[in-house]
Scaffold this active site. Structure first.
Site: not given
Lengths: 407, 407, 407, 407
Positions: C16, C98, C127, C181
């Protein structure tokens, strides 16, 4: 609790604390050390020395100190960083002075080898709690003597008899009962009791001692500018001043314009309601000014956080927990938010009120470029608002859809 | 979002919303329903009918309503039960009116088969958020049109061109740009923008429209009494009045005495700071009076709880979440505390300020028997205070002992 | 937003982010810098270098860093000082990683002269918010590219077509759609989407990757001791270890005993509910241990204060406001409370749970002398309790008296 | 306090409360009424009747009641609606039972013309506070007798002497000192004191009486389903059950699987730390299940609000303020949030833990249409996220710009 051997007394030089002094000597046969502090209450301190000596206190046991700068810099100003008000309106003028007094009592006890401290607060009020929690937090082995809770001098007559019996001079105007009770320091004057005990009856005019009547205050507004650095006032009209000097000047300004009167019924920590008349002239101006400078220098995240914890912070101070880990943790939070609270506020003082009319700062977060009604040159994309609203609304839509389905 | 077929527009009858009306017709070719509400903004509503008709709105599509009682009883009063102020000072006068307007827009949409509603708020402000969150919360399928975020009429010139092009009459005094932008309802008038955009510059006197200048206000104080029942004002000087009538009367009193002016810089929900001049004459009196009656009728547990959640409650209203489960849950808490908030407050109105000077109630928790400086006949045992303090101090002593050990 | 000229991409080396890399090159014609971080996700980093080079990234534009110690010491540990859990149960494993990534992206942008950063988060999740708020807070002029919100590669098929078209190698097992995921770092692994999308259906066993099944975990409990200093874990079973090493060891222990599984439905910041399977083996042990050491070293005032602000603190981290003044102010409060949170906790690890079974500290506030059922030698005077209760009750009695009178 | 004439005693029938009974008779010469309640503590009540009669209590003065349904429906369940835990972990099993007992004591006093109530709690603990605050809140004129604070039976030896002297039978196993002290009701069993007084020493296995050892619990997980309506459990595995029956069943399930053990050091209201072993088998399952059903039925606004006030709510219950206006106001808030908390939770019970593994509801707010990784058919526009983030970031950008400028 075993009998104290040496006691440090918070001593004003007045009749009541003189009686306490003598009572400590006679009741416990103990040595007494006096501590008389200038907190800005507006009384001469030296007469207290003569009186203490007359009551048999050794010169080396008489402590008289001007603690005004300590008071404002380390107690009043940190509290004002939080915009602290108790129950919406009270600026905590009495509450904030007690911890400082207890701190010095404990320090003097340690310096003089005393095993106890004593105060003149009654058993009904908050001040006993504040004095004692502070003392115990600073020295867990200290004894605290609260004569009003111990002795049987339960009426004015008995007190005067005790005074006469022990050759304590009684000023003529102290013979009769005062119409109300007063506490004062550089931040405020409080009045309570007797003629004020019915909260449904207006306070007589003569109660107010610290502020002029707004009705007779000047007919013209006065404008002043207060400078701030990191949340603390540092100047008036451009003149850099020490903390206590700033508060003194603001008190003068506030007095002239009749600012800072409060007729209030509050909830005491000990469980009852009490009515007080508070006069906080300089503090009222300072609170307004601090809010004014925060308006442009503090971001909403910090500001709303501060607002949400303020009632708890104020309650801690009111209840006597200044020297507690939780007050200190809250202070760490508050002080962290004040890093950029620097700038100048212009206020209008007039007939009982102080109002912010302008404020500016090199640290301002206000962005005319963003807020302008004029062309903002792309600073802000109005289309962003649609997405912002849609996602804030998503939850509400899902709720409405659910509610419609099940009803 | 597909194009709307029928839109209910919040329509004031003024130039801006007339342009929006026409723009909706031309941009979407959709039928327009107008909703004009009397919220106490002080303008005639009937001219809006004529103007709407002139712009081609069918008579059955013109809704003109007096919602003042609904506004005060179901929005203003519940909010005042909480003593809600945003960021310490703002009484939320604009914020509280938006949900009511949205509610009626959505209801009228449902009644007329409209699939959309439209408002005249810009993409920079809070009002768009308030209108839209309320609408979506009440009808998750409704479309909301916000022309100011969509069209390209981005300057005064373009707007006037559009108006002329579509035969919308332009009052002479609307040709030039207004020096500031105004919102008004029964609770307040706000002014912002243009001449007010620099928060470091004092507001010009002419901005104030709703209150007389304190300097020219009467030289004598006026005393009034406000009666409360379960937290809501129900009478003035003994005369029972409806909610909207009470607020109207308080507005008159407040106007006369110059009460309720606020020069404020606030944090908008959309992320920027904004400066506004707020005038809330009656609301300022009402807030002071509500606090006054709570002082004697509300216990400290409920009172401190209310104080601690108030900033969050006020933020929710400011941000547009009136119709949200969390605002309703907070309201349940607040309303529960108001069960005994019944009694009378006496206030002094003078030169810009309203001050509580006395309060009484059959529901009072104030106990003179307990608080008195005189003999309390055993109501309170001062010795209890020693135990109370000792156990409150125990934790602090253990902390001090620990800290001394490890340092 | 003008087109970016040079972009720093958070690059995993996977399919990705490789597609994103190529898309940035082709869409914007811009130079790409890759940042690949070892946050403890358990993947080799060097393949990312080769792949980046293959995709045309200059060697000097490839940043590969082991940030595990930074991650644990400066993000995970500060958060655990607060006992932070989101919505009662979630240990914020994704949320806390993050900000660190964004910080390095921005720093690398500044070092390489890039004007933008890019991330691979979708437009539905939290996110994107966390990446972007952190980036903007650290550099208000940075551009953030979120390809998933911009491109039209809206299906697996289109993505694979794009990859093939641009010679991006596709691992065989990436051809099909993954059944869920995954996000992983040293603190946790989260799984969501597809087979997990119905919260009414039990998660399949194969979703769990980071913890052994409690049912097959060892039949005997294991006991460990964790040492703390100022709120942070510093040792396991007496062995001093670095922050990342401690968390790694606790992860191993937690994995073995099946600790830290959570099947959870949470409220995303963007307004929808989402179901995730979280595995936080070491973190779950750490949270239990931290609570255990606080039990004896933290006083109730600080502890209750921490508890009351924790939900807000956790929400800030969840919503992406790590780099905000209000998170930092709360951190100042929390850190202040941890000054004496030093000592050792013994835990039992068994079949999915970690339980505190003993704790000791030189900084303990626990006083056996006070609490003992045996003779306490005067440490505590039970008579104090009467006064304590009487004054706490006074308010309640006054309320009851009032209520009886008016009902 | 004048001597009581007639006292209602919370009487268990055990040795200690029998001694209290006799002491009240001899110390005050007063009539004693006994109240023995089945709160689910697992003891026969009828022996208490015989024993009371033997100690001279008139039959009409012996009250024996099964209050289990009242306890669960009106105390336990309302508390669980709040997910209340004290200091992060304790489920308040003792705290929540005290108000009910006090309520019945006061009601029986009013019914029998007694002027006092008495309890067997010591002067060191929280229970005295809980009993007395509840009693005073319900009847401000009631006297409360706390023999443990008054008498001089300060050692086991003295107690036994008193018992022998007054012909109170002493069971053989009561001669020696119990190794720890126990309190039990339908919600939990607590153990504290003596062998448990060193929190650094692991609790002996024999302390646990209410839960099987997780190590010897079944090797296979058990799955159950709990149904909820408006926040309260109403069924297990589809079978509708009364509140007390549900808790009883959950206790059996929890016992079997070793669920609900807690080794805890807590902060008592009276200022000291205390270590207890709590076993709350059914309550631990119920708390997990309630959180599980809230996950899909409660919106984030209500949920975060509840979380933020929960610590205060739990503290109020712990401290004995169940019957206080502030607890009732918080309850109004909490109950308001539970309107749609209806549905079913599936849990896995295994070796000491209960974990939610699935949940479903007609009232669910979870929208697979919105959250799906698959094509969402336009339910959610990812582009909205850009605007959402930009406006959330605006404030942070302005801060960063300011900070950069002034540093």
């Amino acid at each position: 609790m075993s009998a104290p051997k040496k006691v440090v007394l918070a001593y004003s030089g007045g009749l009541d604390t003189s009686i306490i002094l003598k009572w400590l000597q006679t009741e416990y046969g103990c040595e007494v050390v006096t501590f008389t502090a200038d907190l800005g209450q507006g009384e001469e301190l030296e007469p207290a020395r003569a009186k203490a000596e007359m009551l048999g206190i050794k010169p080396e046991n008489i402590y008289i100190e001007d603690v005004r700068e300590d008071f404002v810099a380390n107690y009043v100003f940190p509290m004002f960083r939080a915009n602290a008000v108790y129950e919406g309106l009270y600026l905590l003028g009495t509450s904030i002075a007690r911890p400082l007094i207890s701190k010095r009592l404990v320090e003097i006890a340690e310096a003089t080898g005393a095993d106890a401290v004593a105060h003149g607060a009654t058993g009904k009020g908050n001040d006993q709690v504040r004095f004692e929690l502070a003392a115990y937090a600073l020295n867990p082995r200290i004894k605290v003597i609260a004569p009003w809770r111990e002795w049987d001098l339960s009426s004015r007559t008995k007190l005067l008899e005790f005074a006469e019996q022990h050759q304590i001079p009684i000023a003529k105007n102290k013979r009769g009962e005062a119409p109300f009770s007063v506490d004062a320091n550089l931040l405020h004057t409080s009045s309570e009791g007797r003629v004020l005990e019915d909260p449904g009856v207006m306070s007589p005019d003569y109660v107010y001692q610290r502020t002029d009547d707004p009705v007779t205050a000047p007919d013209e507004p006065e404008y002043i500018e207060i400078g701030f650095e990191k949340g603390d006032a540092v100047s008036i009209n451009g003149e850099a001043l020490s903390p206590a000097t700033i508060l003194t000047r603001l008190n003068e300004l506030g007095k002239t314009h009749g600012i800072g009167r409060l007729d209030f019924v509050e909830n005491r920590f000990v469980g009852m309601k009490s009515r007080g008349i508070y006069e906080t002239p300089g503090g009222t101006i300072l609170l307004e000014a601090h809010r004014g400078i925060e308006q442009i220098t503090l971001d909403s995240g910090s500001g709303h956080l501060k607002d949400s914890i303020m009632p708890r912070y104020a309650e801690l101070i009111y209840n006597g927990f200044w020297f507690s880990p939780e007050r200190e943790a809250l202070q760490a939070l508050i002080d962290k938010t004040q890093e950029y609270v620097t700038g100048t506020v212009k206020l209008m003082l007039y007939k009982g009120a102080a109002r912010t009319v302008a404020r500016w700062s090199d640290y301002s977060l206000y962005s005319e470029a963003h807020v302008t009604f004029e062309d903002d040159a792309g600073a802000y994309d109005q289309k962003d608002a649609a997405g912002f609203i849609n996602l804030n609304a998503l939850r509400l839509k899902l709720i409405a859809t659910r509610n419609a389905k099940v009803k």
